[in-house]
Structures are given as structure tokens and as C-alpha cells.
Motif scaffolding. Structure first.
Motif, mmCIF file in Angstrom:
data_model
loop_
_atom_site.group_PDB
_atom_site.id
_atom_site.type_symbol
_atom_site.label_atom_id
_atom_site.label_comp_id
_atom_site.label_asym_id
_atom_site.label_seq_id
_atom_site.Cartn_x
_atom_site.Cartn_y
_atom_site.Cartn_z
ATOM 1 N N GLU A 186 5.749 -5.729 -5.630
ATOM 2 C CA GLU A 186 7.196 -5.609 -5.820
ATOM 3 C C GLU A 186 7.772 -7.020 -5.731
ATOM 4 N N LYS A 194 2.666 -5.480 4.650
ATOM 5 C CA LYS A 194 3.372 -6.057 3.510
ATOM 6 C C LYS A 194 3.311 -7.569 3.676
ATOM 7 N N LYS A 210 0.175 -2.948 -4.151
ATOM 8 C CA LYS A 210 1.330 -2.613 -4.983
ATOM 9 C C LYS A 210 2.230 -3.833 -4.945
ATOM 10 N N TRP A 255 0.626 2.602 3.606
ATOM 11 C CA TRP A 255 0.235 1.201 3.527
ATOM 12 C C TRP A 255 -0.036 0.658 4.930
ATOM 13 N N TYR A 292 -2.607 6.144 -0.156
ATOM 14 C CA TYR A 292 -1.695 5.341 -0.979
ATOM 15 C C TYR A 292 -0.259 5.406 -0.471
ATOM 16 N N GLY A 324 -1.398 1.364 -12.063
ATOM 17 C CA GLY A 324 -0.313 0.440 -11.730
ATOM 18 C C GLY A 324 -0.545 -0.349 -10.459
ATOM 19 N N LEU A 325 -1.588 0.001 -9.697
ATOM 20 C CA LEU A 325 -1.942 -0.781 -8.511
ATOM 21 C C LEU A 325 -3.055 -1.751 -8.881
ATOM 22 N N LYS A 326 -3.259 -2.749 -8.029
ATOM 23 C CA LYS A 326 -4.377 -3.677 -8.163
ATOM 24 C C LYS A 326 -5.389 -3.318 -7.075
ATOM 25 N N TRP A 330 -6.007 -1.763 -1.818
ATOM 26 C CA TRP A 330 -5.115 -1.679 -2.981
ATOM 27 C C TRP A 330 -3.876 -2.523 -2.717
#
Length: 126
Positions: A20, A102, A18, A99, A96, A7-9, A16
Motif C-alpha cells: 500500500e 507493517k 501486500k 498480518w 492472509y 495481487g500479493l507478493k 506474503w
């Protein structure tokens, strides 16, 4: 064997992402932190800094090496994980869960260049 989260890139430089909505939460992979060894310092951009896809946005320093961090997407930094300033080893403990920044993405289509979990697993040869 490294932990890889579905589900992560993932980027070829071992970050990585995530996603949202239009926010990208960015950190380093388990593989990267294992290669680095004990992380002693995390260099991060400031909130409101602009970052560009595939451009350097910070660095990790460890007892073994220093490694630049490359942003997988372009946009504006909305938050940084200041807890890493006092406890950079948190990246080793849970890469993971801890982070680094953002980013409010300016071009979400850049995510299309990143790998999914299966492709990243093949990329690192595990």
C-alpha cells in the motif's frame, strides 16, 4: 491445496507482502501455516525496529516446530499485530487476514525479487 491470493507478493521463505504505497504489510502464507500446524506463539519485532531484506525478523512456534520469519523488504516497522500475542492461532484461521508486521519500505525495488501468485503456486508445487 493452499490458498494463494492474487495481487500479493510472495517470498521463497513463505512470507506474503501486500503493498500500500510505500507500506509493506507482511504475514505468512496459507502453505506455511499448514506446514507448521497449530501455531502457539508469534515472535515479532518492536515498532520502530529496523528490518533488512532477507534477514530474520521474528519466528513462529507451533506444536510441531519453530520457524524463523524472514523479511521480504527492508525498512522500519510501523506497526505489529499485537492481537497475535494473545491469540497466535489466528494465523492458522486466516493467514492472509492476520498480518504480522507493517514496514515502511526503504527500498521498494526489493519487491521485484518476490514472486507473484502464479510463480508462488509453481514454487510450492500446487
Amino acid at each position: 491445496m493452499s490458498t494463494i491470493i492474487e495481487g500479493l507478493k510472495y517470498s521463497e521463505t513463505h512470507e506474503w507482502v501486500k503493498v500500500e504505497d510505500s507500506l509493506a504489510i507482511i504475514g505468512v502464507t496459507d502453505y506455511a501455516q499448514k506446514e507448521m500446524g497449530d501455531i502457539t506463539y508469534v515472535d515479532m519485532p518492536d515498532v520502530d525496529d529496523e528490518v533488512a531484506c532477507e534477514e530474520e525478523f521474528g519466528a513462529l512456534e507451533s506444536v510441531k516446530a519453530s520457524s524463523d520469519l524472514f523479511c521480504p523488504v527492508s525498512g522500519t516497522v510501523t506497526e505489529r499485530n499485537d492481537a497475535l500475542e494473545d491469540a497466535p492461532e489466528m494465523v492458522n484461521q486466516d493467514p492472509y487476514g492476520n498480518w504480522i508486521i507493517k514496514v515502511q519500505m526503504s527500498d521498494p525495488s526489493e519487491l521485484d525479487k518476490l514472486m507473484d501468485a502464479a510463480a508462488y503456486k509453481d514454487f510450492i508445487g500446487e
